[in-house]
Design a protein around this motif. Structure first.
Motif, PDB file in Angstrom:
ATOM      1  N   ILE A  85      -6.305   8.982 -19.873  1.00  0.00           N
ATOM      2  CA  ILE A  85      -5.564   7.789 -19.871  1.00  0.00           C
ATOM      3  C   ILE A  85      -4.284   7.619 -19.172  1.00  0.00           C
ATOM      4  O   ILE A  85      -3.526   8.349 -19.114  1.00  0.00           O
ATOM      5  N   ILE A  86      -4.198   6.620 -18.501  1.00  0.00           N
ATOM      6  CA  ILE A  86      -2.817   6.316 -17.567  1.00  0.00           C
ATOM      7  C   ILE A  86      -2.037   5.140 -18.070  1.00  0.00           C
ATOM      8  O   ILE A  86      -2.850   3.878 -18.157  1.00  0.00           O
ATOM      9  N   ILE A  87      -1.021   5.170 -18.569  1.00  0.00           N
ATOM     10  CA  ILE A  87      -0.341   3.972 -19.140  1.00  0.00           C
ATOM     11  C   ILE A  87       0.751   3.583 -17.700  1.00  0.00           C
ATOM     12  O   ILE A  87       1.555   4.529 -17.550  1.00  0.00           O
ATOM     13  N   THR A  88       0.573   2.446 -17.425  1.00  0.00           N
ATOM     14  CA  THR A  88       1.578   1.932 -16.552  1.00  0.00           C
ATOM     15  C   THR A  88       2.444   1.022 -16.858  1.00  0.00           C
ATOM     16  O   THR A  88       2.273   0.260 -18.112  1.00  0.00           O
ATOM     17  N   GLU A  89       3.555   0.689 -16.371  1.00  0.00           N
ATOM     18  CA  GLU A  89       4.718  -0.270 -16.626  1.00  0.00           C
ATOM     19  C   GLU A  89       4.259  -1.510 -16.871  1.00  0.00           C
ATOM     20  O   GLU A  89       4.427  -2.361 -17.827  1.00  0.00           O
ATOM     21  N   ASP A  90       3.320  -2.027 -15.771  1.00  0.00           N
ATOM     22  CA  ASP A  90       3.006  -3.557 -15.668  1.00  0.00           C
ATOM     23  C   ASP A  90       1.523  -3.659 -14.820  1.00  0.00           C
ATOM     24  O   ASP A  90       1.169  -2.516 -14.228  1.00  0.00           O
ATOM     25  N   TYR A  91       1.260  -4.960 -14.612  1.00  0.00           N
ATOM     26  CA  TYR A  91      -0.008  -5.267 -13.990  1.00  0.00           C
ATOM     27  C   TYR A  91      -0.051  -4.678 -12.554  1.00  0.00           C
ATOM     28  O   TYR A  91      -1.027  -4.208 -11.987  1.00  0.00           O
ATOM     29  N   ASP A  92       1.184  -4.782 -11.913  1.00  0.00           N
ATOM     30  CA  ASP A  92       1.153  -4.300 -10.710  1.00  0.00           C
ATOM     31  C   ASP A  92       0.932  -2.891 -10.405  1.00  0.00           C
ATOM     32  O   ASP A  92       0.300  -2.646  -9.673  1.00  0.00           O
ATOM     33  N   GLU A  93       1.669  -2.119 -11.333  1.00  0.00           N
ATOM     34  CA  GLU A  93       1.444  -0.641 -11.151  1.00  0.00           C
ATOM     35  C   GLU A  93       0.023  -0.285 -11.416  1.00  0.00           C
ATOM     36  O   GLU A  93      -0.625   0.556 -10.837  1.00  0.00           O
ATOM     37  N   LEU A  94      -0.595  -1.012 -12.611  1.00  0.00           N
ATOM     38  CA  LEU A  94      -2.032  -0.729 -12.951  1.00  0.00           C
ATOM     39  C   LEU A  94      -2.808  -0.931 -11.522  1.00  0.00           C
ATOM     40  O   LEU A  94      -3.588  -0.223 -11.465  1.00  0.00           O
ATOM     41  N   SER A  95      -2.559  -2.253 -11.006  1.00  0.00           N
ATOM     42  CA  SER A  95      -3.549  -2.432  -9.974  1.00  0.00           C
ATOM     43  C   SER A  95      -3.286  -1.478  -8.555  1.00  0.00           C
ATOM     44  O   SER A  95      -4.274  -0.950  -7.981  1.00  0.00           O
ATOM     45  N   GLU A  96      -2.106  -0.937  -8.499  1.00  0.00           N
ATOM     46  CA  GLU A  96      -1.733   0.065  -7.517  1.00  0.00           C
ATOM     47  C   GLU A  96      -2.508   1.341  -7.683  1.00  0.00           C
ATOM     48  O   GLU A  96      -3.084   1.933  -6.887  1.00  0.00           O
ATOM     49  N   LYS A  97      -2.424   1.813  -9.128  1.00  0.00           N
ATOM     50  CA  LYS A  97      -3.066   3.018  -9.544  1.00  0.00           C
ATOM     51  C   LYS A  97      -4.696   2.937  -9.378  1.00  0.00           C
ATOM     52  O   LYS A  97      -5.356   3.844  -8.720  1.00  0.00           O
ATOM     53  N   ALA A  98      -5.133   1.653  -9.485  1.00  0.00           N
ATOM     54  CA  ALA A  98      -6.765   1.551  -9.442  1.00  0.00           C
ATOM     55  C   ALA A  98      -7.082   1.506  -7.875  1.00  0.00           C
ATOM     56  O   ALA A  98      -8.061   2.200  -7.503  1.00  0.00           O
ATOM     57  N   SER A  99      -6.179   0.963  -7.211  1.00  0.00           N
ATOM     58  CA  SER A  99      -6.588   0.866  -5.793  1.00  0.00           C
ATOM     59  C   SER A  99      -6.607   2.213  -5.047  1.00  0.00           C
ATOM     60  O   SER A  99      -7.281   2.561  -4.141  1.00  0.00           O
ATOM     61  N   GLU A 100      -5.728   3.145  -5.579  1.00  0.00           N
ATOM     62  CA  GLU A 100      -5.483   4.418  -4.916  1.00  0.00           C
ATOM     63  C   GLU A 100      -6.901   5.271  -5.428  1.00  0.00           C
ATOM     64  O   GLU A 100      -7.435   5.875  -4.552  1.00  0.00           O
TER      65      GLU A 100
END
Ligand code: F6R
Length: 240
Positions: free
Chosen positions: A3-18
């Motif tokens: 489980i990865i908890i990110t600060e916001d939607y941008d960081e979520l999208s960044e992690k998923a894209s990686e």
């Protein structure tokens, strides 16, 4: 479950894209199971940017989508086939012949489901991307869908019709039926990547994390997958 908890939607999208970009670079002929909806839009935007800036190529990639509204043609602006072209496929170098989605206007439901199941068998997915419905659905597998389901036609839950009405000019235009990949088929992917963003997903996320697998919460099946990553933003994780 990772489980990865990110600060916001941008960081979520960044992690998923990686994660997706790494898959594509390591295996240029990978099969990607893809999703539509609002959640993966930031991810798709980053895949497009990376393709343009760094030349990551999708020439040999195959993409298999989760679901399609019944009754919409593939060039209907609200069809998921169109969504994928607009937000990703027409903006990278993927061969459209290597992209698969259920045919919303197929004449015969049963043979369309069989056709799609044979595509899933022919092209085992290396990674399956999933969004999460506010009622815990994944793809269009609504609560109480059997865990052993394959491709089938569903009647959408009222809450799903309401959630998706924002993308149509009027709620009466939202199709009430859809084709969807089944839960058993989703679990056959080698890796699962589920994304959830926003407060309206927080209850479903908490049930997914704290409860046991149950057909009442279709997403709960993913806790039984041996390679599953869930990326949440703070709002979606707010009830953990
Ligand atoms: C879409 C799909 C759905 C969505 C879910 C969340 O292909 O399978 O399960 O992932 O309804 O939708 P959004 O991302 O719009 O909140």
């Amino acid at each position: 479950m990772n489980i990865i908890i990110t600060e916001d939607y941008d960081e979520l999208s960044e992690k998923a894209s990686e994660i997706i970009i790494e898959h594509v670079r390591n295996k240029p002929d990978a099969v990607l199971g893809l999703a539509t909806g609002s959640t993966p839009l930031g991810l798709y935007k980053r895949l497009v940017e990376d393709h343009k800036e760094n030349g990551t190529s999708y020439k040999q990639i195959r993409a298999v989508n989760l679901d399609e509204y019944k009754g919409l043609t593939k060039d209907h602006p609200q069809s998921y086939a169109w969504f994928m072209r607009k937000n990703l496929f027409d903006r990278i170098d993927i061969d459209l012949n290597n992209t698969y989605i259920e045919n919303g206007t197929a004449k015969d439901e049963k043979s369309e489901c069989e056709r799609y199941d044979s595509i899933l068998e022919q092209f085992p997915r290396d990674i399956q991307l999933l969004g999460l419905g506010s009622n815990g659905h994944i793809a269009f597998n609504e609560p109480n869908t059997p865990f052993d389901s394959t491709t089938h036609v569903v009647t959408l839950a009222d809450s799903t019709v309401k959630d998706n009405a924002r993308l149509f000019s009027d709620i009466s235009e939202v199709p009430r039926k859809a084709y969807t990949m089944g839960l058993k088929s989703i679990m056959q992917a080698k890796k699962i990547l589920l994304l959830a963003s926003g407060l309206n997903k927080a209850d479903a996320v908490a049930k997914l994390m704290y409860g046991k697998p149950t057909e009442e919460l279709p997403a709960s099946i993913i806790s039984e997958h041996k390679d599953c990553t869930v990326i949440l933003d703070e709002k979606a994780a707010s009830k953990l």
